[in-house]
Structures are given as C-alpha cells and as structure tokens.
Design a protein around this motif. Sequence first.
Motif: not given
Length: 283
Positions: A34-35, A38, A40-41, A213, A216-217, A219, A223
Amino acid sequence: MLVSVVFFVVLAAVAWYVWRVLDDKNQLRWALWQPFTTSEAWTTYLLPGLVNTLKAAALAMIIALPLGAVFGIARLSDHRWVRGVASVVVEFFRAIPVLLLMLFANEFFSRYTQVTSDDRPFYAVVTGLVLYNSSVLAEVVRAGILALPKGQTEAAYAIGLRKGQTMTSILLPQAVTAMLPAIVSQLVVIVKDTALGGVMLGFGELLSERGTLAANYANVIASFVVVAVIYIVLNFALTSFASWLEGRLRRSKRGTGAVLGAEDMEELNPAAVGGAFGTGSAV
C-alpha cells in the motif's frame, strides 16, 4: 515452437512457485504494498534516489563516451609512444574493479580536495564509473574500427585523405553502427553500477533509498520488487532507444547509387582534388 511452449510452461511454474512462497510468508499482504500507492514513498525516497542514479549515470556517460573514443583511437595511432601510453591506461583501469576505483576516488577527494562530505560520494561514484567504463569503451571503439574492411582505409588514402580525415569522415561513422549494441550494453552497466556507491559510500541512489524506505515501512521484499521493476523499465527504455537509433543509422547509410563528383571530393580534401582536377597546368 516446442521449445517456446516448454519455456513458457517452465516460466509459469516458476512464477506460481514464487507467488505461493510469498503468500505463505505473508509477503503479499496489501499493507506491505500500500505505501507505493501514496505519494510519500515516491517523493521522499524513490524519486530522489532515481534522480541521483540518473544524474550520476548521465554524467558518467557524457564523460566516458568521448574519453573512451579518444583512447580507442589512440591505441590505433601510428606513433608507438601514443599507442603505448593509451594501452597502459586502458589496461590498468580495465583490470581494477569499479567498486575499488570508487573507494580510491572517495579517499582522494577526502584527502586532497575541498569537496564537502555531502558531495564526496557523488564525485567518487562518477569518477569510478568514468575511469572503468571509458577504458572498456575504448576497447569497443578500437574493435569496431578494426572490424571494418581495410579497403575503406585504402580507398580514403587513395583519394588523398589524411589519417585524421579518414578516421572522422570514413571509419568512425561506419563503426558507430556496429559498436552501438556494445556501447548501449555498457551504458546499462553504468546505470546499474551506481548502486555500488550506495552500498559502500552512502551515495543516495535508488537502491540505497529503497533500504531507508523498507526500514520505515517494514516491506523489504515489496520494496525490492518495486525497485527491480524501475530498473527494468529504465534499462528497457535505454535499449529500446538504442535499437531505434541503430535502425535509423542503418537506414540512413544505405547506398543511394549516387556518384561523388569533383565538388564532393573537393569538400573532403581541397588540396588533393585541386591537384587532380586543376585546370591551370599545361599538358
């Protein structure tokens, strides 16, 4: 036909196996992907990393291509000392891993220049890429020129062209088309090798930004997949453009059946043509 069918069956089986393993490990949960839907990623991590990758790769390409052409032509020089110096430089930098060149460059900029610590990784990455890839491209240029029939050079000398004119007007334009696939392959390598600077020097390129990234997430697999797709699209666009350019060059160089006249010859070599076609001499 049978080989193609078997290949696609095996490919589908591998894809199904990978999908099943990821699903068993809960790596296909929407929360991990999902990030990337968006902004922001992308604006905080991936796009800045991609911009740095493209900047370093583009600058390295711009410098390495003409530098490689110069050293490639120098290795074909009639002067032994020119050939010797060019050969030593090319073989030296071609034998050193590009990562080691980046590390040496980073130390050089750290000890002997006023480059700031923020800019130093970028300079080191570009320097390492230029030194290594220009030496590889030099061999590509030399091989491309040597692959041309010797009759091309002999014909150019027969009409009075000098060595420099022969190289720039006759040999290089023909060799470019033959060299283009190898040159593009090396340019793709340049794009991918920028990731070495992120791993060892802290250069903020695409792959290193992916690590931030993922931290922070949480994933990592997702990624990696997204960044791999970005690299594939980027390199595919580069190779597609090169294929289009190669086809265009080949079409533009097809013979038209035209015969060079005295005016065309004079444009290439006024001195020689003037002596051959001059009207001021008496018989």
